[in-house]
Design an enzyme around this catalytic site. Structure first.
Site, PDB file in Angstrom:
ATOM      1  CB  SER A   1      -5.993   5.846  59.309  1.00 23.18           C
ATOM      2  OG  SER A   1      -5.343   6.725  58.666  1.00 23.18           O
TER       3      SER A   1
ATOM      4  CG  HIS B   1      -5.687   9.071  62.518  1.00 22.33           C
ATOM      5  ND1 HIS B   1      -4.855   8.332  63.265  1.00 22.33           N
ATOM      6  CD2 HIS B   1      -5.394   8.991  61.475  1.00 22.33           C
ATOM      7  CE1 HIS B   1      -4.236   7.756  62.340  1.00 22.33           C
ATOM      8  NE2 HIS B   1      -4.735   7.874  61.249  1.00 22.33           N
TER       9      HIS B   1
END
EC number: 3.4.21.92
Length: 195
Positions: free
Chosen positions: A99, A124
């Site tokens: 992330s 993501h």
């Protein structure tokens, strides 16, 4: 839970000096992100970067990342500082960069972004949740979409991947090995031995 911070003793011609391990590594221009990225972590990392820039604006800073990600605004504060300061920031993934951790890994100076061979990298789209009146939910949803677009643009810039591919790949958790992250453009080299 509190952890014991190791103390290292350095011998010099003027005697002994003891440092906690983090302070000793900071002397070598090494900074760690070793967990979730929040405002507290961001402030510590930024303060260390600014200190090292003041010490020597020409010498690289080494940012080691082992993080599951964290708060977007905290990560963006680190990102903006990395881009703002004069020294190149070399990024090194150990364990995982997921992330916001992966985003910061990609944001290192070109040619100076690394990963150890068995680390994992994951990108993501932003996560978020809100409750309240419909108007408030709409405001927050638009902000998350704006941040997603901004992060995708910046990942495009740092990886060289087309924005459409970044958008597709970040729709869900997209895991990569170190070698795959190199092919993707998040890192420049997989390192096995320190040079």
């Amino acid at each position: 839970m509190s952890y014991l911070v190791p103390i290292v003793i350095e011998q010099t011609s003027r005697g002994e000096r003891s440092y906690d391990i983090w302070s000793r590594l900071l002397k070598d221009r090494t900074i760690f992100i070793g967990g979730p990225i929040d405002d507290h972590v961001a402030n510590l990392v930024i303060a260390q970067m600014l200190f090292l820039e003041a010490e020597d604006p020409e010498k690289d800073i080494h940012l080691y990342i082992n993080s599951p990600g964290g708060v977007i605004t905290a990560g963006m504060a680190i990102y903006d500082t990395m881009q703002y300061i004069k020294p190149d920031v070399s990024t090194i993934c150990i364990g995982q960069a997921a992330s916001m951790g992966a985003f910061l890994l990609a944001a290192g100076a070109k040619g100076k972004r690394f990963s150890l061979p068995y680390a994992r990298i994951m990108i993501h789209q932003p996560l978020g949740g809100v409750q309240g009146q419909a108007t408030d939910i709409d405001i927050h949803a638009r902000e998350i979409l704006r941040m997603r677009d901004m992060l995708n643009e910046l990942l495009t810039k740092h990886t060289g991947q087309p924005k459409e591919k970044i958008e597709r790949d970040t729709e869900r958790d997209f895991f990569m090995s170190a070698a795959e992250a190199k092919e993707y453009g998040i890192i420049d080299e997989v390192i096995t031995v320190r040079k």
